[in-house]
Design a protein around this motif. Structure first.
Motif, PDB file in Angstrom:
ATOM      1  N   GLU A  63       0.873  -1.173   0.000  1.00 43.24           N
ATOM      2  CA  GLU A  63       0.000   0.000   0.000  1.00 43.24           C
ATOM      3  C   GLU A  63       0.907   1.219   0.000  1.00 43.24           C
ATOM      4  O   GLU A  63       1.149   1.852   1.028  1.00 43.24           O
ATOM      5  CB  GLU A  63      -0.914  -0.012   1.229  1.00 43.24           C
ATOM      6  N   ILE A  64       1.436   1.552  -1.165  1.00 45.89           N
ATOM      7  CA  ILE A  64       2.562   2.470  -1.292  1.00 45.89           C
ATOM      8  C   ILE A  64       2.142   3.795  -1.915  1.00 45.89           C
ATOM      9  O   ILE A  64       1.497   3.824  -2.964  1.00 45.89           O
ATOM     10  CB  ILE A  64       3.669   1.827  -2.163  1.00 45.89           C
ATOM     11  N   ILE A  65       2.511   4.872  -1.256  1.00 47.92           N
ATOM     12  CA  ILE A  65       2.370   6.213  -1.823  1.00 47.92           C
ATOM     13  C   ILE A  65       3.746   6.862  -1.830  1.00 47.92           C
ATOM     14  O   ILE A  65       4.478   6.817  -0.839  1.00 47.92           O
ATOM     15  CB  ILE A  65       1.401   7.083  -0.995  1.00 47.92           C
ATOM     16  N   GLY A  66       4.102   7.449  -2.960  1.00 49.05           N
ATOM     17  CA  GLY A  66       5.417   8.071  -3.058  1.00 49.05           C
ATOM     18  C   GLY A  66       5.468   9.114  -4.147  1.00 49.05           C
ATOM     19  O   GLY A  66       4.456   9.481  -4.752  1.00 49.05           O
ATOM     20  N   GLN A  67       6.664   9.593  -4.378  1.00 48.60           N
ATOM     21  CA  GLN A  67       6.898  10.640  -5.373  1.00 48.60           C
ATOM     22  C   GLN A  67       7.886  10.136  -6.413  1.00 48.60           C
ATOM     23  O   GLN A  67       8.928   9.557  -6.066  1.00 48.60           O
ATOM     24  CB  GLN A  67       7.438  11.895  -4.694  1.00 48.60           C
ATOM     25  N   VAL A  68       7.553  10.338  -7.673  1.00 45.39           N
ATOM     26  CA  VAL A  68       8.431   9.901  -8.759  1.00 45.39           C
ATOM     27  C   VAL A  68       9.737  10.687  -8.722  1.00 45.39           C
ATOM     28  O   VAL A  68       9.731  11.925  -8.631  1.00 45.39           O
ATOM     29  CB  VAL A  68       7.739  10.094 -10.130  1.00 45.39           C
ATOM     30  N   CYS A  69      10.839   9.950  -8.770  1.00 44.25           N
ATOM     31  CA  CYS A  69      12.137  10.634  -8.821  1.00 44.25           C
ATOM     32  C   CYS A  69      12.849  10.416 -10.155  1.00 44.25           C
ATOM     33  O   CYS A  69      13.781  11.164 -10.491  1.00 44.25           O
ATOM     34  CB  CYS A  69      13.032  10.193  -7.661  1.00 44.25           C
ATOM     35  N   GLU A  70      12.402   9.402 -10.929  1.00 45.02           N
ATOM     36  CA  GLU A  70      13.060   9.116 -12.209  1.00 45.02           C
ATOM     37  C   GLU A  70      12.125   8.263 -13.058  1.00 45.02           C
ATOM     38  O   GLU A  70      11.380   7.432 -12.532  1.00 45.02           O
ATOM     39  CB  GLU A  70      14.363   8.350 -11.942  1.00 45.02           C
ATOM     40  N   VAL A  71      12.129   8.485 -14.363  1.00 46.26           N
ATOM     41  CA  VAL A  71      11.351   7.641 -15.278  1.00 46.26           C
ATOM     42  C   VAL A  71      12.245   7.171 -16.414  1.00 46.26           C
ATOM     43  O   VAL A  71      13.213   7.838 -16.788  1.00 46.26           O
ATOM     44  CB  VAL A  71      10.120   8.384 -15.849  1.00 46.26           C
ATOM     45  N   GLY A  72      11.894   5.993 -16.972  1.00 52.70           N
ATOM     46  CA  GLY A  72      12.635   5.455 -18.097  1.00 52.70           C
ATOM     47  C   GLY A  72      12.326   6.200 -19.383  1.00 52.70           C
ATOM     48  O   GLY A  72      11.342   6.942 -19.485  1.00 52.70           O
ATOM     49  N   ALA A  73      13.174   5.967 -20.394  1.00 53.99           N
ATOM     50  CA  ALA A  73      13.050   6.687 -21.661  1.00 53.99           C
ATOM     51  C   ALA A  73      11.720   6.412 -22.356  1.00 53.99           C
ATOM     52  O   ALA A  73      11.237   7.243 -23.135  1.00 53.99           O
ATOM     53  CB  ALA A  73      14.208   6.296 -22.583  1.00 53.99           C
ATOM     54  N   GLY A  74      11.110   5.274 -22.075  1.00 51.64           N
ATOM     55  CA  GLY A  74       9.860   4.916 -22.737  1.00 51.64           C
ATOM     56  C   GLY A  74       8.612   5.299 -21.954  1.00 51.64           C
ATOM     57  O   GLY A  74       7.500   4.931 -22.351  1.00 51.64           O
ATOM     58  N   VAL A  75       8.759   6.030 -20.878  1.00 55.01           N
ATOM     59  CA  VAL A  75       7.625   6.383 -20.024  1.00 55.01           C
ATOM     60  C   VAL A  75       7.132   7.788 -20.359  1.00 55.01           C
ATOM     61  O   VAL A  75       7.903   8.757 -20.306  1.00 55.01           O
ATOM     62  CB  VAL A  75       8.015   6.306 -18.529  1.00 55.01           C
TER      63      VAL A  75
END
Length: 349
Positions: A63-75
């Motif tokens: 049950e995870i809530i968080g903040q994006v710190c990095e995304v892949g090239a295809g995202v």
């Protein structure tokens, strides 16, 4: 990727601080800094190997809530800084009939669970949300609606979708008569969601004294299931009963309370029912017993969006990670209203 979490090393040992490696991000991955993680009964069961299939060390938490710190090239769907959620799954085959229908939890090949699972590409063990970060395939990352309290939203990723999915399937809405068996982590979410959907809502409970909480959470009525007169008074009433009881119990007393073509849906217990179901209680009135297991990704996003529109979150008690073992003991005694949520900033202390 170096990561830090709390893990159980055996079925009998406590959860303790644990340094480990996350897999390297792929082009379709999202890397998330975890802010909050809910504590589910499943976490305790797997940490203590109650099912006999736990792989150690295990880091629970789905049950995870968080903040994006990095995304892949295809995202393309997410960017750094976005507030997101991750539930019970982080991948599936995505080509079988259940997956194509949005029921990834029923993937024919088996979904990849957020922890105690196996990565579909490299075979590595998945580790859950009692940690500082997680790497997840973008298709299994959920957007958190603006304005929704992140700590209170964490349990929506399991308790919320587990109770939302059967209501969605059985078309609960304005005019529906819904009953919920049990007032716990699942039950309190079922009351809130059923009420927001417009249903007339009843709580079944074995214990007196829960009326005030039940009414606050959305119940219109409370029925003591051990009181024969109260049970008789609601005979033939309910279109849907959501059964959240997490242990073996007798469902027969509830069957007469179903309306014509009503359904009792099991969501809390996965084992054998020790008391045989009386077929007469099912056959008469064209009643049914069904089951439901979490929910698919699209359905979970639908639930989150609904909660965002209606301001629905779980009632939570926020704890530091250092109190997780104490929280497990309290959870066994039902000593929480109604869900523990870990503030993962405490992992740094």
């Amino acid at each position: 990727m170096s990561a830090l979490g709390f893990a159980a090393q055996s079925a009998t040992g406590p959860l303790e601080r644990f340094a480990f490696e996350r897999r390297s991000p792929r082009p379709d991955d999202v890397v998330i800094d975890i802010l909050y993680c809910g504590v589910c009964h499943t976490d305790l069961h797997l940490a203590r190997n109650h099912g006999g299939f736990t792989t150690y060390p295990i880091i629970p938490g789905h049950e995870i809530i968080g903040q994006v710190c990095e995304v892949g090239a295809g995202v393309a769907r997410f960017k750094a800084g976005d507030m997101v959620g991750v539930g019970c799954m982080v991948d599936s085959c995505r080509h079988c009939k259940p997956c194509l229908n949005g029921w990834e939890q029923d993937c024919v090949e088996g979904p990849t669970f957020t922890y105690n699972g196996s990565d579909r590409q490299d075979g590595s063990i998945t580790y859950g949300g009692y940690s500082d970060s997680i790497v997840v395939r973008d298709k299994f990352v959920l957007s958190l609606p603006e304005g929704l309290d992140p700590a209170g939203a964490a349990p929506l990723l399991c308790a919320g979708i587990t109770t939302w999915s059967p209501m969605h399937r059985w078309n609960v809405g304005k005019g529906s008569k819904v009953a919920v068996i049990g007032l716990g982590g699942l039950g309190h979410m079922a009351l809130k969601l059923a009420k927001a959907l417009g249903a007339d809502v009843t709580l079944f409970t074995r214990s007196a004294g829960k009326e005030d909480d039940a009414f606050r959470l959305g119940a219109d009525h409370v029925v003591l299931s051990g009181d024969a007169e109260q049970m008789k008074a609601v005979a033939g009433r309910f279109d849907v009963i959501i059964d959240t009881v997490p242990y073996d119990h007798d469902v027969n007393p509830y069957m007469p309370t179903l309306a014509l073509e009503g359904v009792l849906v099991l969501v809390g217990y996965l084992g054998p029912l020790g008391t045989p179901v009386n077929a007469g209680g099912v056959v008469r009135g064209r009643r049914a017993i069904s089951g439901s297991f979490i929910g698919g990704v699209a359905e979970t996003q639908q639930m989150l969006d609904f909660c965002g529109e209606h301001g629905i979150v779980s009632d939570v008690e926020i704890i530091p990670i250092q109190k997780i073992n104490e929280a497990y003991e309290r959870m066994l005694k039902s000593d929480v209203k109604y869900r523990f949520v870990i503030d993962m900033a405490s992992l740094k202390s």
